[in-house]
Design a protein around this motif. Structure first.
Motif, PDB file in Angstrom:
ATOM      1  N   LEU A 150       0.794  -1.342  -0.060  1.00  0.00           N
ATOM      2  CA  LEU A 150      -0.027  -0.058   0.066  1.00  0.00           C
ATOM      3  C   LEU A 150       0.860   1.212   0.066  1.00  0.00           C
ATOM      4  CD1 LEU A 150      -2.732   1.535   0.270  1.00  0.00           C
ATOM      5  CD2 LEU A 150      -2.466   1.046   2.778  1.00  0.00           C
ATOM      6  N   ASP A 151       1.996   1.211   0.758  1.00  0.00           N
ATOM      7  CA  ASP A 151       2.765   2.465   0.710  1.00  0.00           C
ATOM      8  C   ASP A 151       3.382   2.662  -0.548  1.00  0.00           C
ATOM      9  OD1 ASP A 151       2.256   2.879   3.541  1.00  0.00           O
ATOM     10  OD2 ASP A 151       4.176   1.780   4.343  1.00  0.00           O
ATOM     11  N   VAL A 152       3.915   1.668  -1.181  1.00  0.00           N
ATOM     12  CA  VAL A 152       4.506   1.631  -2.562  1.00  0.00           C
ATOM     13  C   VAL A 152       3.555   2.450  -3.480  1.00  0.00           C
ATOM     14  CG1 VAL A 152       5.381   0.641  -4.322  1.00  0.00           C
ATOM     15  CG2 VAL A 152       6.072  -0.074  -2.275  1.00  0.00           C
ATOM     16  N   ALA A 153       2.333   1.773  -3.536  1.00  0.00           N
ATOM     17  CA  ALA A 153       1.141   2.388  -4.398  1.00  0.00           C
ATOM     18  C   ALA A 153       0.705   3.998  -4.015  1.00  0.00           C
ATOM     19  CB  ALA A 153      -0.013   1.536  -4.296  1.00  0.00           C
ATOM     20  N   LYS A 154       0.863   4.148  -2.871  1.00  0.00           N
ATOM     21  CA  LYS A 154       0.548   5.554  -2.355  1.00  0.00           C
ATOM     22  C   LYS A 154       1.505   6.681  -2.856  1.00  0.00           C
ATOM     23  CE  LYS A 154      -0.780   6.198   1.783  1.00  0.00           C
ATOM     24  NZ  LYS A 154      -1.070   6.153   3.250  1.00  0.00           N
ATOM     25  N   ARG A 155       2.921   5.998  -2.756  1.00  0.00           N
ATOM     26  CA  ARG A 155       3.868   6.902  -3.161  1.00  0.00           C
ATOM     27  C   ARG A 155       4.085   7.241  -4.678  1.00  0.00           C
ATOM     28  NH1 ARG A 155       8.799   6.183  -5.296  1.00  0.00           N
ATOM     29  NH2 ARG A 155       8.796   3.725  -4.818  1.00  0.00           N
ATOM     30  N   GLU A 156       3.632   6.154  -5.403  1.00  0.00           N
ATOM     31  CA  GLU A 156       3.615   6.343  -6.903  1.00  0.00           C
ATOM     32  C   GLU A 156       2.456   7.132  -7.245  1.00  0.00           C
ATOM     33  OE1 GLU A 156       6.277   5.953  -8.613  1.00  0.00           O
ATOM     34  OE2 GLU A 156       7.463   4.063  -7.542  1.00  0.00           O
ATOM     35  N   ASN A 157       1.172   6.763  -6.787  1.00  0.00           N
ATOM     36  CA  ASN A 157       0.236   7.398  -7.034  1.00  0.00           C
ATOM     37  C   ASN A 157       0.077   9.013  -6.918  1.00  0.00           C
ATOM     38  OD1 ASN A 157      -0.928   4.966  -8.155  1.00  0.00           O
ATOM     39  ND2 ASN A 157      -2.218   4.557  -6.451  1.00  0.00           N
ATOM     40  N   ALA A 158       1.006   9.333  -5.743  1.00  0.00           N
ATOM     41  CA  ALA A 158       1.085  10.901  -5.533  1.00  0.00           C
ATOM     42  C   ALA A 158       1.549  11.331  -6.745  1.00  0.00           C
ATOM     43  CB  ALA A 158       1.961  10.803  -4.228  1.00  0.00           C
ATOM     44  N   ALA A 159       2.256  11.121  -7.784  1.00  0.00           N
ATOM     45  CA  ALA A 159       2.519  11.749  -8.944  1.00  0.00           C
ATOM     46  C   ALA A 159       1.609  12.567  -9.517  1.00  0.00           C
ATOM     47  CB  ALA A 159       3.099  10.840  -9.800  1.00  0.00           C
ATOM     48  N   ILE A 160       0.227  12.534  -9.166  1.00  0.00           N
ATOM     49  CA  ILE A 160      -0.954  13.066  -9.877  1.00  0.00           C
ATOM     50  C   ILE A 160      -1.217  14.512  -9.172  1.00  0.00           C
ATOM     51  CG2 ILE A 160      -2.267  10.951 -10.507  1.00  0.00           C
ATOM     52  CD1 ILE A 160      -4.319  11.837  -8.321  1.00  0.00           C
ATOM     53  N   THR A 161      -0.515  14.617  -8.010  1.00  0.00           N
ATOM     54  CA  THR A 161      -0.422  15.881  -7.324  1.00  0.00           C
ATOM     55  C   THR A 161       0.325  16.869  -8.141  1.00  0.00           C
ATOM     56  OG1 THR A 161       1.455  15.292  -5.884  1.00  0.00           O
ATOM     57  CG2 THR A 161      -0.905  14.982  -4.997  1.00  0.00           C
ATOM     58  N   TYR A 162       0.970  16.385  -9.206  1.00  0.00           N
ATOM     59  CA  TYR A 162       1.904  17.448  -9.857  1.00  0.00           C
ATOM     60  C   TYR A 162       0.922  18.185 -11.163  1.00  0.00           C
ATOM     61  CZ  TYR A 162       6.319  16.170  -7.914  1.00  0.00           C
ATOM     62  OH  TYR A 162       7.455  16.129  -7.026  1.00  0.00           O
ATOM     63  N   GLU A 163      -0.037  17.579 -10.997  1.00  0.00           N
ATOM     64  CA  GLU A 163      -1.313  18.033 -12.000  1.00  0.00           C
ATOM     65  C   GLU A 163      -2.079  18.883 -11.296  1.00  0.00           C
ATOM     66  OE1 GLU A 163      -3.147  14.646 -14.017  1.00  0.00           O
ATOM     67  OE2 GLU A 163      -1.250  13.508 -13.741  1.00  0.00           O
ATOM     68  N   ALA A 164      -2.347  20.187 -11.566  1.00  0.00           N
ATOM     69  CA  ALA A 164      -2.955  21.247 -10.967  1.00  0.00           C
ATOM     70  C   ALA A 164      -4.357  20.892 -10.879  1.00  0.00           C
ATOM     71  CB  ALA A 164      -2.803  22.592 -11.637  1.00  0.00           C
ATOM     72  N   ASP A 165      -5.035  20.286 -11.770  1.00  0.00           N
ATOM     73  CA  ASP A 165      -6.410  19.873 -12.046  1.00  0.00           C
ATOM     74  C   ASP A 165      -6.810  18.384 -11.749  1.00  0.00           C
ATOM     75  OD1 ASP A 165      -5.210  18.579 -14.258  1.00  0.00           O
ATOM     76  OD2 ASP A 165      -6.740  19.158 -15.642  1.00  0.00           O
ATOM     77  N   TYR A 166      -5.987  17.773 -10.983  1.00  0.00           N
ATOM     78  CA  TYR A 166      -6.500  16.503 -10.836  1.00  0.00           C
ATOM     79  C   TYR A 166      -7.492  15.855 -10.012  1.00  0.00           C
ATOM     80  CZ  TYR A 166      -4.678  16.078  -6.023  1.00  0.00           C
ATOM     81  OH  TYR A 166      -4.646  16.176  -4.676  1.00  0.00           O
ATOM     82  N   ARG A 167      -7.917  16.862  -9.108  1.00  0.00           N
ATOM     83  CA  ARG A 167      -9.083  16.913  -8.378  1.00  0.00           C
ATOM     84  C   ARG A 167     -10.443  16.988  -9.273  1.00  0.00           C
ATOM     85  NH1 ARG A 167      -8.001  16.773  -2.870  1.00  0.00           N
ATOM     86  NH2 ARG A 167      -6.073  18.033  -2.486  1.00  0.00           N
ATOM     87  N   GLU A 168     -10.361  17.834 -10.292  1.00  0.00           N
ATOM     88  CA  GLU A 168     -11.429  17.918 -11.206  1.00  0.00           C
ATOM     89  C   GLU A 168     -11.506  17.058 -12.300  1.00  0.00           C
ATOM     90  OE1 GLU A 168      -9.550  20.760 -10.186  1.00  0.00           O
ATOM     91  OE2 GLU A 168     -10.846  21.048  -8.645  1.00  0.00           O
TER      92      GLU A 168
END
Length: 286
Positions: A150-168
Protein backbone atom coordinates in the motif's frame (compact mmCIF):
# COMPACT_ATOMS: atom_id res chain seq x y z
CA UNK A 1 -21.80 -10.75 29.62
CA UNK A 2 -18.55 -10.68 31.60
CA UNK A 3 -16.31 -7.64 31.76
CA UNK A 4 -13.40 -9.77 30.47
CA UNK A 5 -15.17 -10.34 27.13
CA UNK A 6 -15.95 -6.66 26.47
CA UNK A 7 -12.55 -5.68 24.94
CA UNK A 8 -12.73 -8.66 22.57
CA UNK A 9 -16.27 -7.86 21.48
CA UNK A 10 -15.45 -4.17 21.00
CA UNK A 11 -12.44 -5.05 18.85
CA UNK A 12 -14.57 -7.48 16.81
CA UNK A 13 -17.30 -4.90 16.20
CA UNK A 14 -14.80 -2.18 15.19
CA UNK A 15 -13.00 -4.53 12.82
CA UNK A 16 -16.10 -5.59 10.93
CA UNK A 17 -17.65 -2.13 11.00
CA UNK A 18 -14.57 -0.89 9.14
CA UNK A 19 -14.90 -3.75 6.61
CA UNK A 20 -18.55 -2.86 6.00
CA UNK A 21 -17.65 0.84 5.62
CA UNK A 22 -14.90 0.07 3.08
CA UNK A 23 -17.26 -2.23 1.16
CA UNK A 24 -19.93 0.48 1.00
CA UNK A 25 -17.40 3.10 -0.09
CA UNK A 26 -16.10 0.66 -2.72
CA UNK A 27 -19.52 0.41 -4.33
CA UNK A 28 -19.93 4.19 -4.28
CA UNK A 29 -16.45 4.89 -5.69
CA UNK A 30 -16.51 2.21 -8.36
CA UNK A 31 -19.93 3.46 -9.48
CA UNK A 32 -18.35 6.87 -10.02
CA UNK A 33 -15.10 5.67 -11.60
CA UNK A 34 -14.81 6.14 -15.36
CA UNK A 35 -15.31 2.90 -17.25
CA UNK A 36 -12.13 1.03 -18.09
CA UNK A 37 -11.13 0.70 -21.71
CA UNK A 38 -12.69 -2.08 -23.75
CA UNK A 39 -11.06 -5.45 -23.08
CA UNK A 40 -9.20 -6.71 -26.15
CA UNK A 41 -8.20 -10.27 -26.88
CA UNK A 42 -4.52 -10.24 -27.79
CA UNK A 43 -3.27 -12.98 -30.09
CA UNK A 44 0.42 -12.17 -29.86
CA UNK A 45 3.02 -9.55 -29.08
CA UNK A 46 3.26 -6.92 -31.78
CA UNK A 47 3.36 -3.62 -29.88
CA UNK A 48 4.92 -2.87 -26.48
CA UNK A 49 4.92 0.41 -24.55
CA UNK A 50 7.75 1.23 -22.14
CA UNK A 51 6.90 3.85 -19.55
CA UNK A 52 9.79 5.65 -17.83
CA UNK A 53 8.17 6.71 -14.57
CA UNK A 54 8.03 10.35 -13.43
CA UNK A 55 10.01 12.97 -15.38
CA UNK A 56 10.26 16.73 -15.80
CA UNK A 57 8.80 18.57 -12.82
CA UNK A 58 8.20 15.23 -11.07
CA UNK A 59 11.60 13.85 -10.00
CA UNK A 60 10.23 10.75 -8.26
CA UNK A 61 12.16 9.56 -5.23
CA UNK A 62 15.43 11.17 -4.22
CA UNK A 63 18.56 9.04 -4.12
CA UNK A 64 20.42 11.01 -1.45
CA UNK A 65 20.71 13.95 -3.89
CA UNK A 66 23.03 11.77 -5.97
CA UNK A 67 20.40 10.68 -8.48
CA UNK A 68 16.65 10.91 -8.93
CA UNK A 69 14.16 8.24 -9.88
CA UNK A 70 13.21 9.98 -13.14
CA UNK A 71 16.80 9.63 -14.40
CA UNK A 72 17.16 5.95 -13.56
CA UNK A 73 13.79 5.05 -15.07
CA UNK A 74 14.62 6.84 -18.32
CA UNK A 75 18.00 5.15 -18.52
CA UNK A 76 16.52 1.67 -18.02
CA UNK A 77 13.62 2.37 -20.40
CA UNK A 78 15.86 3.49 -23.27
CA UNK A 79 18.24 0.56 -22.78
CA UNK A 80 15.34 -1.89 -22.68
CA UNK A 81 13.88 -0.42 -25.85
CA UNK A 82 17.19 -0.75 -27.70
CA UNK A 83 17.61 -4.39 -26.70
CA UNK A 84 14.05 -5.16 -27.79
CA UNK A 85 14.46 -3.43 -31.15
CA UNK A 86 17.80 -5.12 -31.83
CA UNK A 87 16.64 -8.60 -30.78
CA UNK A 88 12.99 -8.57 -31.87
CA UNK A 89 12.85 -6.50 -35.07
CA UNK A 90 9.21 -7.42 -35.69
CA UNK A 91 8.14 -5.80 -32.42
CA UNK A 92 6.94 -2.20 -32.39
CA UNK A 93 8.40 -0.45 -29.34
CA UNK A 94 6.91 2.82 -28.10
CA UNK A 95 7.96 5.06 -25.21
CA UNK A 96 5.85 7.34 -23.05
CA UNK A 97 8.91 9.59 -22.89
CA UNK A 98 12.45 9.59 -24.28
CA UNK A 99 13.56 12.83 -22.61
CA UNK A 100 13.21 14.51 -19.22
CA UNK A 101 9.67 15.78 -19.75
CA UNK A 102 6.58 16.10 -17.58
CA UNK A 103 3.65 13.79 -18.31
CA UNK A 104 0.21 13.59 -16.75
CA UNK A 105 -0.37 10.17 -15.25
CA UNK A 106 -3.37 9.38 -17.46
CA UNK A 107 -1.33 10.07 -20.62
CA UNK A 108 0.85 7.03 -20.00
CA UNK A 109 -1.78 4.26 -20.24
CA UNK A 110 -3.65 6.35 -22.80
CA UNK A 111 -0.70 6.10 -25.20
CA UNK A 112 -0.74 2.31 -24.85
CA UNK A 113 -4.49 2.08 -25.39
CA UNK A 114 -4.49 4.40 -28.42
CA UNK A 115 -1.77 2.31 -30.06
CA UNK A 116 -3.49 -0.98 -29.19
CA UNK A 117 -0.37 -2.18 -27.38
CA UNK A 118 -0.07 -5.80 -26.30
CA UNK A 119 2.10 -5.06 -23.25
CA UNK A 120 2.70 -2.06 -20.97
CA UNK A 121 5.78 -1.94 -18.73
CA UNK A 122 6.21 0.94 -16.29
CA UNK A 123 9.71 1.39 -14.85
CA UNK A 124 10.20 2.88 -11.37
CA UNK A 125 12.52 2.99 -8.34
CA UNK A 126 11.51 2.36 -4.75
CA UNK A 127 12.10 4.32 -1.53
CA UNK A 128 11.74 3.66 2.18
CA UNK A 129 12.48 5.45 5.43
CA UNK A 130 14.37 2.31 6.42
CA UNK A 131 17.65 2.62 4.52
CA UNK A 132 18.26 -1.11 4.92
CA UNK A 133 15.28 -1.90 2.65
CA UNK A 134 16.65 -3.19 -0.64
CA UNK A 135 15.75 -5.25 -3.68
CA UNK A 136 13.47 -5.24 -6.72
CA UNK A 137 9.72 -5.83 -6.88
CA UNK A 138 7.37 -6.19 -9.83
CA UNK A 139 3.71 -5.32 -9.36
CA UNK A 140 0.53 -6.03 -11.24
CA UNK A 141 -2.89 -4.51 -10.61
CA UNK A 142 -4.76 -6.00 -7.66
CA UNK A 143 -5.54 -5.94 -3.98
CA UNK A 144 -2.86 -4.72 -1.56
CA UNK A 145 -1.69 -7.77 0.40
CA UNK A 146 0.37 -5.80 2.93
CA UNK A 147 0.91 -2.35 4.37
CA UNK A 148 4.21 -2.20 2.49
CA UNK A 149 2.48 -2.74 -0.87
CA UNK A 150 0.00 0.00 0.00
CA UNK A 151 2.84 2.40 0.85
CA UNK A 152 4.49 1.80 -2.53
CA UNK A 153 1.21 2.42 -4.38
CA UNK A 154 0.52 5.58 -2.36
CA UNK A 155 3.96 6.98 -3.19
CA UNK A 156 3.69 6.25 -6.91
CA UNK A 157 0.06 7.43 -7.15
CA UNK A 158 1.03 10.72 -5.49
CA UNK A 159 2.52 11.70 -8.87
CA UNK A 160 -0.92 13.05 -9.83
CA UNK A 161 -0.44 15.89 -7.34
CA UNK A 162 1.88 17.49 -9.90
CA UNK A 163 -1.24 18.01 -12.03
CA UNK A 164 -3.02 21.21 -10.97
CA UNK A 165 -6.44 19.91 -12.06
CA UNK A 166 -6.28 16.32 -10.80
CA UNK A 167 -9.14 16.80 -8.33
CA UNK A 168 -11.48 17.93 -11.12
CA UNK A 169 -10.17 15.50 -13.76
CA UNK A 170 -12.91 12.94 -14.44
CA UNK A 171 -10.25 10.49 -15.66
CA UNK A 172 -9.31 9.88 -12.01
CA UNK A 173 -12.90 9.53 -10.76
CA UNK A 174 -12.35 11.75 -7.72
CA UNK A 175 -9.45 9.60 -6.47
CA UNK A 176 -7.78 11.16 -3.42
CA UNK A 177 -4.06 10.24 -3.13
CA UNK A 178 -4.04 11.36 0.51
CA UNK A 179 -6.79 8.94 1.56
CA UNK A 180 -5.74 5.48 2.77
CA UNK A 181 -9.30 4.24 2.23
CA UNK A 182 -9.20 5.57 -1.32
CA UNK A 183 -6.12 3.45 -2.12
CA UNK A 184 -7.67 0.37 -0.53
CA UNK A 185 -10.91 0.79 -2.46
CA UNK A 186 -9.05 1.57 -5.67
CA UNK A 187 -7.08 -1.69 -5.38
CA UNK A 188 -10.34 -3.66 -5.50
CA UNK A 189 -10.69 -2.82 -9.18
CA UNK A 190 -9.70 -6.05 -10.88
CA UNK A 191 -7.67 -6.16 -14.06
CA UNK A 192 -8.95 -8.42 -16.85
CA UNK A 193 -5.35 -9.33 -17.71
CA UNK A 194 -4.29 -10.53 -14.29
CA UNK A 195 -3.03 -13.96 -15.41
CA UNK A 196 -0.88 -12.58 -18.22
CA UNK A 197 0.40 -9.73 -16.06
CA UNK A 198 1.41 -12.20 -13.36
CA UNK A 199 3.23 -14.31 -15.96
CA UNK A 200 5.27 -11.33 -17.14
CA UNK A 201 5.92 -10.02 -13.62
CA UNK A 202 7.20 -13.42 -12.49
CA UNK A 203 9.54 -13.59 -15.47
CA UNK A 204 10.93 -10.12 -14.78
CA UNK A 205 11.77 -10.93 -11.16
CA UNK A 206 13.25 -14.32 -12.10
CA UNK A 207 15.53 -12.98 -14.82
CA UNK A 208 16.65 -9.75 -13.15
CA UNK A 209 17.43 -11.68 -9.98
CA UNK A 210 19.74 -13.99 -11.95
CA UNK A 211 21.85 -11.34 -13.65
CA UNK A 212 21.51 -8.19 -11.53
CA UNK A 213 23.28 -7.38 -8.27
CA UNK A 214 19.90 -6.26 -6.92
CA UNK A 215 18.04 -9.23 -5.47
CA UNK A 216 14.34 -9.89 -5.87
CA UNK A 217 11.73 -9.17 -3.23
CA UNK A 218 9.16 -10.97 -5.36
CA UNK A 219 6.00 -10.34 -7.36
CA UNK A 220 3.30 -8.29 -5.64
CA UNK A 221 -0.13 -6.75 -6.17
CA UNK A 222 -1.28 -3.19 -5.50
CA UNK A 223 -3.54 -0.52 -6.94
CA UNK A 224 -1.60 1.78 -9.27
CA UNK A 225 -3.26 4.55 -11.24
CA UNK A 226 -0.84 4.07 -14.13
CA UNK A 227 -1.97 0.42 -14.55
CA UNK A 228 -5.65 1.00 -13.83
CA UNK A 229 -7.05 1.73 -17.29
CA UNK A 230 -4.66 -0.17 -19.51
CA UNK A 231 -6.43 -2.53 -21.87
CA UNK A 232 -3.56 -5.00 -22.05
CA UNK A 233 -1.34 -6.99 -19.63
CA UNK A 234 0.58 -4.42 -17.57
CA UNK A 235 3.23 -4.40 -14.86
CA UNK A 236 5.10 -1.84 -12.77
CA UNK A 237 8.75 -2.65 -12.06
CA UNK A 238 10.38 -1.23 -8.92
CA UNK A 239 14.00 -1.73 -9.96
CA UNK A 240 15.49 -1.13 -6.51
CA UNK A 241 15.60 1.29 -3.57
CA UNK A 242 17.28 4.64 -4.15
CA UNK A 243 17.24 5.10 -0.38
CA UNK A 244 19.53 2.09 0.02
CA UNK A 245 23.22 2.93 -0.59
CA UNK A 246 24.01 -0.39 -2.30
CA UNK A 247 20.98 -0.39 -4.60
CA UNK A 248 21.51 3.29 -5.39
CA UNK A 249 25.13 2.83 -6.35
CA UNK A 250 24.19 0.03 -8.73
CA UNK A 251 21.23 1.85 -10.28
CA UNK A 252 23.41 4.89 -11.00
CA UNK A 253 25.69 2.89 -13.28
CA UNK A 254 25.25 2.18 -16.97
CA UNK A 255 26.09 -1.47 -16.27
CA UNK A 256 23.45 -1.76 -13.57
CA UNK A 257 20.74 -0.22 -15.74
CA UNK A 258 21.79 -2.43 -18.65
CA UNK A 259 21.55 -5.61 -16.56
CA UNK A 260 18.07 -4.71 -15.35
CA UNK A 261 16.99 -3.89 -18.91
CA UNK A 262 18.39 -7.23 -20.09
CA UNK A 263 16.47 -9.10 -17.39
CA UNK A 264 13.22 -7.40 -18.38
CA UNK A 265 13.94 -8.17 -22.04
CA UNK A 266 14.39 -11.87 -21.31
CA UNK A 267 11.07 -11.89 -19.48
CA UNK A 268 9.37 -10.26 -22.48
CA UNK A 269 11.01 -12.80 -24.81
CA UNK A 270 9.74 -15.69 -22.67
CA UNK A 271 6.30 -14.11 -22.45
CA UNK A 272 6.14 -13.84 -26.25
CA UNK A 273 7.04 -17.53 -26.61
CA UNK A 274 4.43 -18.43 -23.99
CA UNK A 275 1.70 -16.49 -25.80
CA UNK A 276 2.65 -18.06 -29.13
CA UNK A 277 2.39 -21.53 -27.55
CA UNK A 278 -0.99 -20.72 -26.00
CA UNK A 279 -2.35 -19.30 -29.24
CA UNK A 280 -1.01 -22.25 -31.24
CA UNK A 281 -2.81 -24.59 -28.85
CA UNK A 282 -6.06 -22.67 -29.22
CA UNK A 283 -5.78 -22.69 -33.02
CA UNK A 284 -4.96 -26.39 -33.07
CA UNK A 285 -8.01 -27.29 -31.00
CA UNK A 286 -10.42 -25.69 -33.46
Amino acid sequence: MTAERMPFITKYVLKYSRCILVACLSVILMWGLPAAKTVRVSTGLRTLVIDAGHGGLDPGCNGNNEIFEKDVTLGVALKLGKILKDSMPGLKVLYTRTTDKTLKLWERPNLANDNRADLFISIHCNANNNRAAAGSETYFMGLHKSEGNLDVAKRENAAITYEADYRENSRYGGFDPESAEGHIIFSLVQNAYMKQSLKLASGIETHTNKISAIKSRGVKQAGFLVLWQTSMPSVLVETGFLTNPTDRSYLRTTEGQQKIALGVFRAVRDYKRYMETVNAGVSGSR
